[in-house]
Design a protein around this motif. Structure first.
Motif, PDB file in Angstrom:
ATOM      1  N   ILE A 433       0.861  -1.182   0.000  1.00 18.34           N
ATOM      2  CA  ILE A 433       0.000   0.000   0.000  1.00 18.34           C
ATOM      3  C   ILE A 433       0.893   1.228   0.000  1.00 18.34           C
ATOM      4  CG2 ILE A 433      -1.787   1.279   1.224  1.00 18.34           C
ATOM      5  CD1 ILE A 433      -2.750  -1.339   2.408  1.00 18.34           C
ATOM      6  N   SER A 434       0.825   2.001  -1.069  1.00 18.51           N
ATOM      7  CA  SER A 434       1.611   3.236  -1.205  1.00 18.51           C
ATOM      8  C   SER A 434       0.694   4.418  -0.969  1.00 18.51           C
ATOM      9  CB  SER A 434       2.236   3.329  -2.597  1.00 18.51           C
ATOM     10  OG  SER A 434       2.946   2.146  -2.916  1.00 18.51           O
ATOM     11  N   SER A 435       1.150   5.354  -0.145  1.00 19.00           N
ATOM     12  CA  SER A 435       0.300   6.495   0.223  1.00 19.00           C
ATOM     13  C   SER A 435       1.072   7.793   0.135  1.00 19.00           C
ATOM     14  CB  SER A 435      -0.236   6.331   1.651  1.00 19.00           C
ATOM     15  OG  SER A 435      -0.820   5.062   1.846  1.00 19.00           O
ATOM     16  N   VAL A 436       0.388   8.848  -0.266  1.00 23.11           N
ATOM     17  CA  VAL A 436       0.907  10.211  -0.182  1.00 23.11           C
ATOM     18  C   VAL A 436      -0.147  11.057   0.519  1.00 23.11           C
ATOM     19  CG1 VAL A 436       2.397  10.086  -2.203  1.00 23.11           C
ATOM     20  CG2 VAL A 436       0.011  10.789  -2.479  1.00 23.11           C
ATOM     21  N   PHE A 437       0.303  12.087   1.225  1.00 21.40           N
ATOM     22  CA  PHE A 437      -0.644  12.896   1.978  1.00 21.40           C
ATOM     23  C   PHE A 437      -0.110  14.316   2.128  1.00 21.40           C
ATOM     24  CE2 PHE A 437       1.993  10.246   4.723  1.00 21.40           C
ATOM     25  CZ  PHE A 437       2.707  11.201   5.428  1.00 21.40           C
ATOM     26  N   VAL A 438      -1.036  15.235   2.321  1.00 19.27           N
ATOM     27  CA  VAL A 438      -0.711  16.629   2.598  1.00 19.27           C
ATOM     28  C   VAL A 438      -1.744  17.153   3.583  1.00 19.27           C
ATOM     29  CG1 VAL A 438      -2.064  17.500   0.645  1.00 19.27           C
ATOM     30  CG2 VAL A 438      -0.202  18.894   1.584  1.00 19.27           C
ATOM     31  N   GLU A 439      -1.309  18.015   4.490  1.00 10.44           N
ATOM     32  CA  GLU A 439      -2.211  18.527   5.523  1.00 10.44           C
ATOM     33  C   GLU A 439      -1.727  19.898   5.968  1.00 10.44           C
ATOM     34  OE1 GLU A 439      -4.031  16.099   9.021  1.00 10.44           O
ATOM     35  OE2 GLU A 439      -2.178  16.995   9.771  1.00 10.44           O
ATOM     36  N   THR A 440      -2.666  20.758   6.305  1.00  7.97           N
ATOM     37  CA  THR A 440      -2.312  22.078   6.798  1.00  7.97           C
ATOM     38  C   THR A 440      -3.119  22.428   8.037  1.00  7.97           C
ATOM     39  OG1 THR A 440      -2.146  24.428   6.218  1.00  7.97           O
ATOM     40  CG2 THR A 440      -3.987  23.219   5.266  1.00  7.97           C
ATOM     41  N   ASP A 441      -2.453  23.035   9.013  1.00 10.70           N
ATOM     42  CA  ASP A 441      -3.122  23.628  10.166  1.00 10.70           C
ATOM     43  C   ASP A 441      -3.221  25.121   9.907  1.00 10.70           C
ATOM     44  OD1 ASP A 441      -3.157  21.177  11.462  1.00 10.70           O
ATOM     45  OD2 ASP A 441      -1.221  21.522  12.421  1.00 10.70           O
ATOM     46  N   LEU A 442      -4.419  25.655   9.943  1.00 11.71           N
ATOM     47  CA  LEU A 442      -4.642  27.066   9.662  1.00 11.71           C
ATOM     48  C   LEU A 442      -5.172  27.755  10.908  1.00 11.71           C
ATOM     49  CD1 LEU A 442      -6.315  26.764   6.139  1.00 11.71           C
ATOM     50  CD2 LEU A 442      -3.928  27.308   6.658  1.00 11.71           C
ATOM     51  N   GLY A 443      -4.354  28.630  11.502  1.00 16.80           N
ATOM     52  CA  GLY A 443      -4.788  29.407  12.651  1.00 16.80           C
ATOM     53  C   GLY A 443      -5.190  30.796  12.215  1.00 16.80           C
ATOM     54  N   PHE A 444      -6.476  31.009  12.028  1.00 12.95           N
ATOM     55  CA  PHE A 444      -6.946  32.310  11.577  1.00 12.95           C
ATOM     56  C   PHE A 444      -6.877  33.335  12.704  1.00 12.95           C
ATOM     57  CE2 PHE A 444      -9.249  29.083   9.084  1.00 12.95           C
ATOM     58  CZ  PHE A 444      -8.783  29.402   7.819  1.00 12.95           C
ATOM     59  N   SER A 445      -7.092  32.868  13.932  1.00 16.58           N
ATOM     60  CA  SER A 445      -7.025  33.719  15.119  1.00 16.58           C
ATOM     61  C   SER A 445      -6.982  32.790  16.321  1.00 16.58           C
ATOM     62  CB  SER A 445      -8.245  34.640  15.205  1.00 16.58           C
ATOM     63  OG  SER A 445      -9.421  33.893  15.472  1.00 16.58           O
TER      64      SER A 445
END
Length: 745
Positions: A433-445
């Motif tokens: 099983i090959s996987s790629v991923f991307v994720e972002t934490d967004l702190g608006f305030s």
């Protein structure tokens, strides 16, 4: 004389007039989102002149300075603001609009579906290692302690984390980011395997009962992310002794405190306790096991950190039970199992980037032998032998955008190589099983933050790919109140043990919708969580063979036509403040779930899902007695059970019903004789634990005979109704007595 006094008074009056005349008044208002902000320090740069705003944000002060200056507005929760002003002879009025200071302490954190406990978040930790050790009935096991949290079902006859209507295999466990295959020990049907890993190996964890991060996959229901300890504080030696086991270990820290290594060795045997307690299970071979592990930690000169952990264990047992089939006296099953696991991780900062990389390897062998006994003569054994090799590699690169925002991405490889042999069934299963991923934490305030992720996977065995989006949002409603929502799409391969013949299969799929409302204050935490899970493409199976006289069918997957849902409401309350030296929590879960999967002939309530579950945990440390008293209670409404057989290639329900409600009260004591003795060379903790104090006769399910003339059944029950454990743990070099006290009290 009079003339001198008059001149002096005139001089003072003139000086006062000149000073008052030269002073300039500066006034204004400081706001945030059109509301006045109090306690803002307003100062004239490079001078001592200034003021503090009132509750409405107004300020006023006078200065004798002249010329070009800068007015500075400062407050801990807001970004500093500077305003240029020109001071002449006229009054100045100036206003300032503040911007929120984004920081990790004040920012709201996305928490829908997850509970985090680590050294970094001790103030809000809900399941720290010390919680696990001091939870009566958990036996020091992480998986057992999770049963006292909302969302986790109490299923005693088999191992695994049964989360929100999911099976035990639909939750995955990770160590330092790498997947742990075979987290539980090998066992026989009807008896749950135990945790293979020592709780003290981990410094913290994140338990997600849904909506988990895109960094993890192949789990339809939830994930448990464990973080191992770093360098020890100092060198130490540890010993443990009880009627059940013996253990010894050490940790050696280098003089420069940049690297360490350690090892442990343990042996367990249940035969002595069989002579003391009236066991429900007839062990012809008492459960016994040998386990060992080795670890090292290295901190590099460039700030990198290596961690390695390796372990090896063996276990065996034999069980005899009355046969349900006519003409046979007893059914016998014997187990020999062995397992090895190795985990290597590396963490390093490169400028603004942080690299986390890790790899793990595990090998597991389960050798089950089935036979029957009639007139003390044993039939030839039928062997069910499984061998598995598993390799996992994962790399994550993260970049901080600001103090509470980040972007991360990476890839993961998970290779499986399994063999199974049973009578006419011989298979060799391989999958990458090959996987790629991307994720972002967004702190608006500090009030608003989000987590957005995307994961894509490809299975070489299925020859199919998937894309799974994840999204979560958190908002602070008031000082102590936050709310979170989460959505996620999750995929998981059909279980390899059901793939015994060619079939056109696809990924199993689930969608999670979660809403959470939480109030956290000093010493108290309250959580409400509602969820809905939709299952699609679940595995359907058919029976292809039966294990000799055990009614344990070997099943084979045929398609992905299964489906289902799970919805519910959960409440969690923890309080460490109201009562002195008392820490307690209460969790309640309501679950409504139905599934058409495996060999179910229609959509049914799963036999592992209880509609109502209530748990209460309380802990009290009595300093004058040097003793900790811990109590836990669990109630679960009786689960359904089914006797499903195949007639004319069609699955039908022959018998069904509902189990009696589950009840268990557990009690434990920790005595610390060395507490407060600073000159003590050894530190000892004595433990006494009593599970199911009241001796309630709980039933986990029923086994049914294959024959229907007449049909016979036997209850699946715990190996023993009430069990007492007593042991001593001794440490040399490091005072670990405090670890036996919940230091959050």
């Amino acid at each position: 004389m009079k003339t001198v006094k008059q001149k002096l008074l005139f001089f003072i009056a003139l000086l006062s007039f000149m000073i008052s005349y030269s002073q300039v008044k500066i006034t204004g208002k400081v706001t945030f989102r059109n509301k006045g902000v109090g306690e803002v320090n307003v100062t004239l740069k490079s001078t001592y002149d200034g003021a503090t705003t009132d509750t409405n944000g107004n300020f006023s002060f006078e200065t004798t300075e002249k010329g070009n200056y800068r007015l500075i507005f400062t407050h801990p929760k807001y970004i500093d603001v500077e305003k240029p002003i020109v001071i002449e002879n006229q009054e100045i009025s100036i206003s300032a609009e503040l911007k929120e200071q984004i920081n990790e302490i004040d920012a709201v954190v996305v928490s829908a579906g997850s509970i985090e406990a680590s050294d970094k978040k001790r103030a809000t930790a809900l399941l720290s290692p010390i919680d696990i050790y001091t939870t009566a009935g958990a036996d020091g096991q992480i998986s057992s302690a999770l049963n006292y949290l909302p969302g986790v079902q109490k299923v005693g006859e088999t191992e695994g984390l049964f989360i929100r209507g999911g099976t035990g295999t639909e939750a995955k466990i990770f160590m330092d980011g790498s997947l742990i295959n075979n987290y539980f020990s090998n066992s026989v049907p009807g008896i749950a395997g135990r945790d293979r890993f020592n709780t003290s190996l981990f410094k913290g964890n994140i338990f997600s009962s849904g909506g988990y991060s895109a960094l993890y996959g192949q789990a339809l229901s939830g994930a448990l992310m464990l973080e191992s300890v770093d360098l020890p504080d100092k060198s130490s030696y540890d010993f443990g002794i009880s009627p059940i086991f013996l253990s010894a270990g050490f940790q050696k820290l280098s003089e420069d405190k940049n690297h360490s290594y350690g090892a442990t060795l343990g042996y367990s045997l249940l035969s002595l306790m069989q002579n003391v307690f009236n066991f429900n299970t007839d062990f012809i071979d008492a459960p016994q096991g040998l386990n060992s592990d080795f670890n090292f930690r290295i901190k590099t000169k460039s700030g990198g950190f290596f961690k390695y952990y390796g372990m090896y264990d063996t276990n065996k047992m034999g069980v005899r039970s009355e046969s349900l089939e006519p003409g046979y006296g007893f059914s016998l099953v014997r187990l020999k199992g062995k397992n090895t696991y190795h985990n290597l991780s590396f963490k390093q900062k490169f400028g603004k980037y942080l690299l986390n990389a890790g790899t793990s390897y595990s090998y597991n062998r389960s050798d089950l032998n089935f036979s029957t006994e009639t007139n003390e003569k044993e039939s030839p054994k039928t062997q069910l032998l499984t061998d598995g090799n598993y390799i996992n590699f994962k790399a994550v690169l993260e970049r901080k955008i600001n103090k509470i925002s980040a972007l991360r991405g990476g890839f993961e490889l998970n290779n499986t190589d399994e063999k199974l042999n049973f009578e006419t069934v011989n298979k060799h299963y391989k999958d990458l099983i090959s996987s790629v991923f991307v994720e972002t934490d967004l702190g608006f305030s500090n009030q608003l933050s989000a987590k957005i992720g995307l994961r894509a996977e490809n299975s070489s065995f299925l020859n199919k790919s998937n894309i799974a989006p994840r999204f979560a949002l958190a908002y602070r409603l008031a000082k102590d109140w936050t709310t979170s929502i989460a959505y996620g799409l999750f995929y998981q391969n059909p279980e390899s043990k059901y793939i015994n013949a060619p079939a056109d299969l696809d990924f199993q799929k689930s969608r999670h919708y979660i809403f959470q409302l939480q109030r956290s204050s000093e010493g108290r935490s309250l959580r409400f969580e509602a969820f809905y899970k939709q299952y699609d493409q679940l595995t359907k199976v058919k029976n292809i063979a039966n294990i000799n006289n055990q009614n344990q069918p070997v099943q084979s997957a045929v398609n992905n036509d299964g489906y289902g849902y799970a919805k519910g409401l959960e409440v969690f309350w923890r309080d460490k403040k109201t009562f002195e030296n008392i820490d307690y929590w209460i969790s309640y879960s309501f679950l409504d779930s139905k599934r058409d999967f495996m060999n179910y002939p229609m959509s049914l309530k799963p036999n592992f899902a209880s509609e109502h579950t209530l748990s209460v945990v309380a802990k009290r440390f009595i300093p004058e007695w040097k003793t900790g008293v811990n109590l836990s209670y669990t109630y679960a409404k009786g689960r359904p059970y089914y006797d499903i057989i195949t007639e004319n290639d069609i699955n039908i329900i022959r018998h069904e019903g509902r189990l009696k409600d589950y009840n268990a009260l557990n009690l434990s004591f920790n005595y610390l004789p060395n507490l407060g003795k600073k000159d003590a060379k050894a530190f000892t903790v004595f433990v006494l634990s009593i599970s199911n104090v009241l001796g309630t006769k709980n039933v986990y399910g029923y086994n049914f005979s294959i024959s229907d003339n007449p049909a016979k059944n036997s209850a699946v029950v715990p190996p023993v109704n009430t069990f007492v454990f007593i042991g001593a743990f001794i440490s040399f070099g490091v005072d670990k007595t405090q670890d036996a006290i919940n230091n959050n009290l």
